[in-house]
Design a protein around this motif. Structure first.
Motif, short mmCIF file in Angstrom:
data_model
loop_
_atom_site.label_atom_id
_atom_site.label_comp_id
_atom_site.label_asym_id
_atom_site.label_seq_id
_atom_site.Cartn_x
_atom_site.Cartn_y
_atom_site.Cartn_z
N SER A 49 41.64 55.94 -30.39
CA SER A 49 42.32 56.99 -31.15
C SER A 49 42.34 56.59 -32.62
O SER A 49 42.17 55.40 -32.95
CB SER A 49 43.76 57.19 -30.66
OG SER A 49 44.57 56.08 -31.04
N GLY A 75 47.91 64.41 -37.23
CA GLY A 75 48.10 64.94 -35.88
C GLY A 75 48.62 63.87 -34.93
O GLY A 75 48.96 62.75 -35.34
N ASP A 76 48.69 64.22 -33.65
CA ASP A 76 49.12 63.25 -32.65
C ASP A 76 48.18 62.05 -32.67
O ASP A 76 46.95 62.20 -32.68
CB ASP A 76 49.10 63.89 -31.25
CG ASP A 76 50.14 64.98 -31.11
OD1 ASP A 76 51.09 65.00 -31.92
OD2 ASP A 76 49.99 65.84 -30.22
N ASP A 77 48.76 60.84 -32.67
CA ASP A 77 47.97 59.61 -32.76
C ASP A 77 47.11 59.57 -34.02
O ASP A 77 46.03 58.98 -34.03
CB ASP A 77 47.07 59.42 -31.52
CG ASP A 77 47.87 59.02 -30.29
OD1 ASP A 77 48.90 58.33 -30.46
OD2 ASP A 77 47.47 59.39 -29.18
N THR A 81 50.52 58.81 -38.74
CA THR A 81 51.72 59.12 -37.95
C THR A 81 52.25 57.87 -37.28
O THR A 81 51.57 56.85 -37.20
CB THR A 81 51.41 60.19 -36.90
OG1 THR A 81 50.31 59.76 -36.10
CG2 THR A 81 51.05 61.51 -37.55
N GLY A 82 53.47 57.96 -36.78
CA GLY A 82 54.06 56.83 -36.08
C GLY A 82 54.58 55.79 -37.05
O GLY A 82 54.65 55.98 -38.27
#
Length: 305
Positions: A49, A75-77, A81-82
């Protein structure tokens, strides 16, 4: 340097290969993982990812459109992000709108990463022959840090200044790309209908002051009707939309570009979505009542291919 790379389409793969062949430690992610496999043979590691590349000092992205860039960054992953570290520098080589580029720059700044817009001019053949041109804009210190990597990828690298000025330069470049190809199609069909073989008129043109790297590497497609894609009509159509939007914003009339945009759009409407945009030649020939056939001539593409 430990480098992350996102996007291994035709261009992304060719560009990443040059870094791998120069000895860079690459970790690569692509939405369709199988398309990244050729880089494994050159020593690259594959990521599951974009998030797995967050700790890399420099990450390059080479993606198809605005939505793809937004997805891999936020986006997700996504890369930004995170929690945890993010890259020091994100270098985006995609052709996207100035608005999306500015949003990506803000998202990177919010996480403490520098963002460089680095769109490119050329096809995979130009990349592999060392003829790729790169326009770059963004913080000068970030540019100076990655300039040696960019020099490994491209034959020329031009710094345009801060912000997203490189985006406008690349969009302007692709407008001219479409206009030149349509013009080349028109004069080639005119000569053929008058009894001159395509390879002959293009040999003359390429040897004249009007010849260029571009006219030479489109010559095999025009002569032998090999429309294996290097850049497809939908991608060119997207860039014409971006260019005409910029023209409206800046109040710049572009009548020739507008006409060419309609011709490019007609290719897409007719289903020419998986061929090279040099198929403008076939559309022009049909409009002139000329039936094309491959000439099966050996012609030089100027790239050593």
């Amino acid at each position: 340097m430990d480098i992350g790379w996102i996007g291994t389409g035709r261009m992304g793969t060719a560009m990443a290969e040059r870094l791998a062949d120069a000895g860079a430690a690459l970790t690569v992610w692509n939405r369709t993982l199988a398309k990244a496999e050729p880089l494994r043979d050159r020593g690259a590691a594959l990521a599951g990812s974009p998030a797995e590349l967050r700790g890399k000092p420099v990450v390059f992205t080479m993606l198809s459109d605005d939505a793809a860039l937004e997805a891999v960054l936020t986006g997700d992953d996504g890369l930004l992000t995170g929690i945890g570290p993010v890259p020091d520098v994100v270098v985006d080589c995609s052709t996207v709108s100035p608005e999306t580029s500015a949003a990506a720059r803000r998202a990177c700044a919010d996480r403490g990463a520098a963002f460089l817009a680095a769109p490119v001019s050329g096809n995979p053949g130009a990349v592999r022959s060392g003829r790729l041109a790169i326009a770059v804009s963004g913080p000068r210190d970030a540019y100076d840090r990655v300039a040696p990597l960019l020099a490994r990828i491209g034959g020329s690298v031009s710094y345009m200044g801060d912000g997203d000025s490189a985006r406008l330069v690349k969009i302007a470049h692709n407008l001219l790309l479409g206009v030149l190809t349509q013009g080349l199609a028109e004069i080639t069909v005119l000569a053929e209908k008058g009894g001159v073989p395509r390879h002959a008129v293009l040999e003359f043109l390429n040897s004249s002051v009007l010849g260029s790297v571009f006219t030479r590497y489109k010559t095999p497609a025009f002569v032998n009707l090999d429309f294996t894609p290097t850049f497809t009509p939908p991608l060119l159509n997207k860039d014409f939309d971006l260019g005409l939007s910029a023209a409206r914003t800046l109040d710049v009339p572009m009548p020739v570009v507008e006409l060419t945009a309609r011709l490019v759009r007609s290719l897409v409407d007719a289903g020419h979505v998986d061929e090279d945009f040099a198929v403008l030649l076939a559309q022009q020939a049909a409009a002139a009542g000329v039936e094309l056939a491959p000439e099966n001539a050996t012609v030089d593409d100027g790239l050593g291919s």
